[in-house]
Scaffold this motif. Structure first.
Motif, PDB file in Angstrom:
ATOM      1  N   LEU A  53      -5.605   9.505 -24.004  1.00  0.00           N
ATOM      2  CA  LEU A  53      -5.953   9.817 -25.388  1.00  0.00           C
ATOM      3  C   LEU A  53      -6.085  11.331 -25.590  1.00  0.00           C
ATOM      4  O   LEU A  53      -7.117  11.836 -26.043  1.00  0.00           O
ATOM      5  CB  LEU A  53      -7.245   9.094 -25.798  1.00  0.00           C
ATOM      6  N   ASP A  54      -5.014  12.018 -25.215  1.00  0.00           N
ATOM      7  CA  ASP A  54      -4.964  13.482 -25.370  1.00  0.00           C
ATOM      8  C   ASP A  54      -6.101  14.181 -24.638  1.00  0.00           C
ATOM      9  O   ASP A  54      -6.651  15.195 -25.103  1.00  0.00           O
ATOM     10  CB  ASP A  54      -4.990  13.861 -26.855  1.00  0.00           C
TER      11      ASP A  54
ATOM     12  N   HIS B  39      -8.419  -4.867 -29.171  1.00  0.00           N
ATOM     13  CA  HIS B  39      -8.873  -4.277 -30.428  1.00  0.00           C
ATOM     14  C   HIS B  39      -9.468  -5.321 -31.371  1.00  0.00           C
ATOM     15  O   HIS B  39      -9.846  -5.002 -32.488  1.00  0.00           O
ATOM     16  CB  HIS B  39      -7.715  -3.558 -31.130  1.00  0.00           C
TER      17      HIS B  39
ATOM     18  N   THR C 220      -9.211   0.838 -31.144  1.00  0.00           N
ATOM     19  CA  THR C 220      -8.026   0.773 -32.004  1.00  0.00           C
ATOM     20  C   THR C 220      -6.828   0.242 -31.214  1.00  0.00           C
ATOM     21  O   THR C 220      -6.831   0.216 -29.975  1.00  0.00           O
ATOM     22  CB  THR C 220      -7.667   2.157 -32.559  1.00  0.00           C
ATOM     23  N   VAL C 221      -5.806  -0.150 -31.931  1.00  0.00           N
ATOM     24  CA  VAL C 221      -4.578  -0.627 -31.291  1.00  0.00           C
ATOM     25  C   VAL C 221      -3.987   0.469 -30.421  1.00  0.00           C
ATOM     26  O   VAL C 221      -3.555   0.220 -29.280  1.00  0.00           O
ATOM     27  CB  VAL C 221      -3.562  -1.084 -32.356  1.00  0.00           C
ATOM     28  N   ASP C 222      -3.945   1.700 -30.911  1.00  0.00           N
ATOM     29  CA  ASP C 222      -3.367   2.797 -30.145  1.00  0.00           C
ATOM     30  C   ASP C 222      -4.161   3.072 -28.877  1.00  0.00           C
ATOM     31  O   ASP C 222      -3.579   3.365 -27.819  1.00  0.00           O
ATOM     32  CB  ASP C 222      -3.300   4.059 -31.004  1.00  0.00           C
ATOM     33  N   GLU C 223      -5.478   2.993 -28.968  1.00  0.00           N
ATOM     34  CA  GLU C 223      -6.308   3.200 -27.782  1.00  0.00           C
ATOM     35  C   GLU C 223      -6.063   2.111 -26.750  1.00  0.00           C
ATOM     36  O   GLU C 223      -5.944   2.380 -25.542  1.00  0.00           O
ATOM     37  CB  GLU C 223      -7.787   3.242 -28.186  1.00  0.00           C
TER      38      GLU C 223
ATOM     39  N   LYS D 186      -3.353   0.289 -26.402  1.00  0.00           N
ATOM     40  CA  LYS D 186      -2.009   0.446 -25.841  1.00  0.00           C
ATOM     41  C   LYS D 186      -1.952   1.580 -24.829  1.00  0.00           C
ATOM     42  O   LYS D 186      -1.228   1.495 -23.826  1.00  0.00           O
ATOM     43  CB  LYS D 186      -0.995   0.684 -26.960  1.00  0.00           C
ATOM     44  N   ALA D 187      -2.695   2.641 -25.058  1.00  0.00           N
ATOM     45  CA  ALA D 187      -2.689   3.768 -24.131  1.00  0.00           C
ATOM     46  C   ALA D 187      -3.246   3.373 -22.773  1.00  0.00           C
ATOM     47  O   ALA D 187      -2.712   3.747 -21.719  1.00  0.00           O
ATOM     48  CB  ALA D 187      -3.491   4.928 -24.715  1.00  0.00           C
TER      49      ALA D 187
ATOM     50  N   GLY E 294      -0.885   0.850 -21.171  1.00  0.00           N
ATOM     51  CA  GLY E 294       0.317   1.539 -20.733  1.00  0.00           C
ATOM     52  C   GLY E 294       0.136   2.235 -19.401  1.00  0.00           C
ATOM     53  O   GLY E 294       1.055   2.305 -18.576  1.00  0.00           O
TER      54      GLY E 294
END
Length: 253
Positions: A11-12, A156, A164-167, A169-170, A173
């Motif tokens: 997450l950056d 999520h 979140t969905v992005d979190e 997936k990260a 992944g």
């Protein structure tokens, strides 16, 4: 974080896990005992636990013991050991996991100095991780360990969509699920077959009733029958009825 860390920053760069000698040792220990699918589940759960600790942080709260949280989550499924000779026949898998994690703490120099309370918190975090009705009312480290582990099952979709969905997936992944759903069902059903008495009074037994002893329905009806016979109304009610006869008797001289 060093380039040889087993846990990349995600997450950056805002999400990372503590990498201490104890955490490194725990990860290697888990890899020796459990499957790659289980190891990835534990690592993902650790990321989720730390992510949730960031989202739920209060400015007035005492600092969290992040090493304890990550250690507990990395070790929480030792009771899913591939080699069944490492497991008890009379304890729930969560208790096996907690006992094995405590033994590791007491046997390795990597742990440094852990006082009795800290060891107990780690034991509680592991033993109670699958029982939110207990863990969510314990110390923050115990609560977050349980929440992180549950998040790997609910993603999520957990309460209030804290992840979140992005979190999600990260994290997935970085540490793929590797057929986790099917392996989890197989593990739960395997516990019902290997030590059924430890599964009757908890959620593991629900998988045996649904999928049998092999995940494919074998022994399903017999297991469900035995589990029903072991439920508290079937075991406690007869003794309560029998003991009621003493209520009105005069006390013995």
């Amino acid at each position: 974080m060093s380039s040889n860390s087993p846990f990349p920053s995600l997450l950056d760069g805002t999400l990372s896990l503590p990498v201490t000698p104890l955490i490194r040792g725990a990860l290697e220990h888990s890899k020796k005992i459990t499957s790659p699918t289980t190891v990835n589940h534990c690592i993902r759960s650790a990321y989720f636990a730390i992510l949730l600790s960031q989202k739920l942080a209060r400015k007035d709260a005492e600092p969290l013991d992040a090493e304890l949280i990550v250690y507990s989550v990395i070790m929480h499924d030792l009771g899913w050991a591939v080699d069944k000779s490492l497991l008890s026949k009379d304890k729930r898998f969560e208790v096996d996991s907690a006992n094995m994690a405590r033994t590791y703490l007491q046997s390795t120099k990597e742990s440094g100095v852990w006082d009795k309370h800290r060891v107990q918190l780690a034991w509680d975090a592991i033993a109670l991780h699958a029982t939110p009705s207990f863990s969510q009312h314990k110390e923050p480290e115990v609560m977050l360990a349980s929440m992180g582990i549950l998040a790997d099952f609910q993603g999520h979709f957990i309460a209030n969509q804290l992840i979140t969905v992005d979190e999600f997936k990260a994290i997935v992944g970085a540490f793929p699920r590797l057929g986790f759903k099917d392996q989890f069902i197989g593990i739960m059903c395997g516990l019902c077959a290997y030590k059924p008495e430890t599964t009757y009074d908890n959620f593991v037994g629900e998988w045996g009733c649904e999928f049998g002893l092999d995940g494919k329905g074998t022994g399903k009806e017999e297991y469900a029958k035995n589990r029903l016979a072991s439920t508290f109304p079937r075991t406690l009610l007869p003794t309560l009825i029998a003991l009621a006869e003493y209520e009105n008797e005069a006390p013995a001289e």
